[in-house]
Design a protein around this motif. Structure first.
Motif, short mmCIF file in Angstrom:
data_model
loop_
_atom_site.label_atom_id
_atom_site.label_comp_id
_atom_site.label_asym_id
_atom_site.label_seq_id
_atom_site.Cartn_x
_atom_site.Cartn_y
_atom_site.Cartn_z
N LEU A 39 3.11 5.08 6.75
CA LEU A 39 3.23 4.01 5.96
C LEU A 39 2.19 2.87 6.89
N HIS A 40 1.70 2.04 6.22
CA HIS A 40 0.91 0.90 7.00
C HIS A 40 0.73 -0.39 6.12
N THR A 41 0.29 -1.21 6.71
CA THR A 41 -0.13 -2.51 6.18
C THR A 41 -1.32 -2.61 5.65
N ASP A 42 -1.91 -3.62 4.87
CA ASP A 42 -3.05 -3.61 4.07
C ASP A 42 -4.28 -3.84 5.12
N GLY A 43 -3.93 -4.22 6.59
CA GLY A 43 -5.11 -4.39 7.39
C GLY A 43 -5.75 -3.15 7.71
N LEU A 44 -5.02 -2.03 7.58
CA LEU A 44 -5.53 -0.76 8.08
C LEU A 44 -6.69 -0.44 7.22
N VAL A 45 -6.83 -0.66 5.95
CA VAL A 45 -7.73 -0.32 4.91
C VAL A 45 -8.87 -1.40 4.45
N GLU A 46 -8.33 -2.82 4.78
CA GLU A 46 -9.32 -3.79 4.47
C GLU A 46 -10.23 -4.22 5.41
N ARG A 47 -11.60 -4.26 4.75
CA ARG A 47 -12.54 -4.67 5.63
C ARG A 47 -13.61 -5.45 4.99
N PRO B 163 0.80 -1.28 0.06
CA PRO B 163 0.11 0.00 0.09
C PRO B 163 0.84 1.40 0.11
N PRO B 164 0.50 2.36 -0.87
CA PRO B 164 1.38 3.59 -0.92
C PRO B 164 1.59 4.45 0.47
N PRO B 165 2.66 4.82 0.49
CA PRO B 165 2.94 5.82 1.65
C PRO B 165 1.85 6.89 1.42
N VAL B 166 1.40 7.61 2.41
CA VAL B 166 0.49 8.63 2.56
C VAL B 166 1.02 9.99 3.11
N LEU B 167 1.10 11.07 2.52
CA LEU B 167 1.53 12.24 2.99
C LEU B 167 0.43 13.01 3.59
N LEU B 168 0.63 13.82 4.91
CA LEU B 168 -0.32 14.65 5.30
C LEU B 168 0.43 16.02 5.43
N TRP B 169 0.09 16.84 4.61
CA TRP B 169 0.64 17.99 4.33
C TRP B 169 0.15 18.98 5.81
N PRO B 170 0.98 20.05 5.96
CA PRO B 170 0.51 21.02 7.29
C PRO B 170 -0.73 21.40 6.97
N GLY B 171 -1.11 21.76 5.79
CA GLY B 171 -2.44 22.22 5.78
C GLY B 171 -3.76 21.40 5.96
N GLY B 172 -3.37 19.99 5.91
CA GLY B 172 -4.70 19.22 6.05
C GLY B 172 -4.61 18.35 4.73
N ARG B 173 -4.07 18.87 3.66
CA ARG B 173 -4.13 18.06 2.28
C ARG B 173 -3.45 16.64 2.31
N VAL B 174 -4.06 15.60 1.91
CA VAL B 174 -3.68 14.20 1.89
C VAL B 174 -3.50 13.83 0.38
N GLU B 175 -2.17 13.07 0.58
CA GLU B 175 -1.77 12.75 -0.97
C GLU B 175 -0.91 11.28 -0.68
N ALA B 176 -1.44 10.39 -1.70
CA ALA B 176 -0.79 9.25 -1.60
C ALA B 176 0.55 9.12 -2.72
N LEU B 177 1.73 8.59 -2.37
CA LEU B 177 2.64 8.31 -2.90
C LEU B 177 2.71 6.90 -3.86
#
Length: 546
Positions: free
Chosen positions: A483-491, A437-451
């Protein structure tokens, strides 16, 4: 008057041919029927009955004619009168117990009163009851197998076992298990009579503290053999008045205690409490023994699995160490095991210093959920550190070297991994991904971006010569990388894309929270309890300059 034909589907017959013959001859003929035949006037008094009815009511016609059927001495008269009225009202046969047998009553009502035919169906009912009991026992074995075969918690499954065997095999049941240290405890009980369930449960909570070794439970646990006993004999062995009164109040007449056998020891017992008049047939006893064998095997299997799982969890947790301190960077790690203990697997993370002094963060997941996956995880984690130190290369070089090492040292192992390296004091992130699963950026202003690349790179263990891409992104102070493993987003019941959207939305809402709080709240929102798969999370924030 001329004879009139009778209309209907049968050949027409003149009415004169339906005229009865000699009444005495007809009565003699009806007397020869095996079924009882009775006639009642509108007041319920007997006006006629055949020989079979006399035998059923226990008296000859001269003594019965003129009596109200429901008032004939004995139980048969009342039962037949009630069943006859019901059969006449519904038009359906009614089965009733009378005179030591079972009888099917059919009835017809007219102005003259009520006519009954009563057939002895005792043999047919006995055959049907045997067939029903045989089917119930077969169904019970299937239900027990289904309940215990996949059980990961043997104690909970055995606690439900009492509800399965009641009332098929017994009126009341208590289930006892013995731990590895030889301590016995009752884990479940059930009674067919709702008014006695709470009493049986209270008795089960205290009985083992007061029953002597010579009791049926003690003997079955000690010898590993079934024990049968009258409850009066058990009462005579008990010294505690309160417990004795509870057992007496249960109104059981006998008890059968069956051991739960495992390979090397007795792991528990089933105590079957039988009311007066109920006996355990040979078929019931064979079924109860089969249930006990299944239960013993389930306890033994779960025990072995638990010991293996504990070893795997200890291995996994020993490798998931706290990250070191990095200047200007805050790193937080989290690990949540799966709800199913047997699913301990290969989720892992690591954080270490590169030989050049940069912080390196890695997360990975070995395919599989067993001790082998946990062991492979530990070895791959060590390889990543060794390759990073020896090659002094970037994330792509580390992944390529790990792929080559797996081809020769861990053939057949599949894994995903993402490697991120903080450069220039944390102002630049260099990263590479192998099917993770791609790393995720949380920018200071609250914008979220997947790498992420348009096409994901191949996971590790498939092709050691696969190209490994590497990208660089500039980081502003205060940026958080997750950075996370797929268990965080799989349901279950949800797609991976939907899980990813929930993750991004939660991150945006948590922008500005302290990193430990952000990670804890993220897990609480996305997992909603204990996950079905392991979850590993590693997050770091580039601290603004002081």
């Amino acid at each position: 008057m001329a004879d009139q034909p009778v209309a209907g589907p049968f050949p027409t017959v003149p009415l004169t041919r339906r005229t009865p013959g000699d009444p005495a001859a007809l009565a003699a003929l009806v007397d020869r029927l095996p079924a009882a035949v009775l006639a009642l006037d509108p007041a319920g008094r007997l006006t006629w009955l055949n020989a079979a009815a006399e035998r059923l009511l226990g008296a000859l016609s001269p003594l019965l004619l003129g009596q109200v059927l429901a008032e004939v001495p004995g139980t048969a008269g009342r039962a037949l009168a009630s069943a006859g009225a019901e059969a006449a009202d519904t038009g359906e046969p009614v089965t009733v117990q009378a005179a030591g047998g079972w009888y099917e009553v059919r009835a017809a009502r007219a102005e003259e009163g009520l006519a009954l035919t009563v057939s002895d169906v005792s043999r047919r009912r006995t055959v049907q009851e045997r067939a029903d009991r045989s089917a119930a026992r077969a169904t019970l074995l299937v239900r027990v197998a289904a309940e215990l075969s996949g059980a990961l918690d043997g104690v909970s499954a055995l606690g439900r076992l009492a509800r399965l065997v009641v009332p098929v095999l017994t009126d009341g049941c208590v289930v006892t298990v013995v731990d590895r240290d030889g301590r016995a405890r009752d884990v479940g009980s059930w009674h067919a009579d709702p008014d006695r369930r709470d009493l049986l449960a209270r008795y089960a909570r205290v009985r083992l503290d007061t029953l002597p070794p010579s009791s049926p439970v003690g003997r079955a646990l000690r010898t590993g053999e079934p024990v049968s006993s009258a409850v009066t004999d058990v009462l005579a062995l008990m010294s505690d008045d309160g417990t004795r009164e509870m057992l007496r109040a249960l109104r059981a007449e006998s008890v059968v205690v069956l051991p739960l056998p495992a390979e090397s020891r007795t792991v528990g017992v089933l105590s079957l409490y039988l009311d007066a008049g109920r006996q355990v047939s040979a078929e019931d006893l064979a079924t109860a023994r089969a249930v006990a064998v299944q239960a013993g095997r389930a306890i033994d299997r779960v025990g072995r699995q638990s010991r293996q799982i504990q070893l795997a969890e200890a291995l996994q947790r020993s490798l998931l160490t706290d990250p070191p301190d990095f200047p200007g960077v805050e790193v937080v790690v989290r690990y949540v095991p799966a709800a199913e203990a047997a699913r301990v697997g290969g989720d892992w993370y690591d954080a270490f210093r590169h030989p050049d002094g940069d912080a390196v963060v890695v997360i990975g997941d070995v395919v599989g959920h067993d001790t082998a996956a946990a062991a492979a995880m530990g070895q791959l984690r060590g390889l990543v550190r060794g390759i990073a130190h020896s090659s002094r290369g970037g994330p792509a070089e580390v992944l390529r070297g790990l792929d080559e090492a797996m081809a020769t040292m861990h053939a057949g192992t599949l894994a995903t991994a993402a490697v991120a390296r903080l450069e220039r004091g944390g102002t630049r992130l260099r990263w590479a991904n192998a099917g993770h699963p791609p790393p995720v950026l949380l920018w200071p202003g609250g914008r979220v971006e997947a790498l992420a690349h348009e096409e994901a790179d191949l996971l590790l263990g498939v092709d050691p010569e696969a190209e490994r891409r590497e990208d660089v992104v500039a980081l502003a102070p205060g940026t958080t990388v997750l950075l996370h493993t797929d268990g965080l987003v799989e349901r279950r019941g949800s797609t991976l894309d939907e899980g990813t959207e929930r993750l991004h939305a939660a991150l945006a809402e948590l922008a500005g929270a302290p990193l430990p709080q952000l990670c804890d709240e993220l897990l609480a929102r996305l997992l909603e309890g204990t996950p079905q798969d392991d979850v590993a999370v590693v997050a770091f924030t580039v601290r603004p300059p002081v």
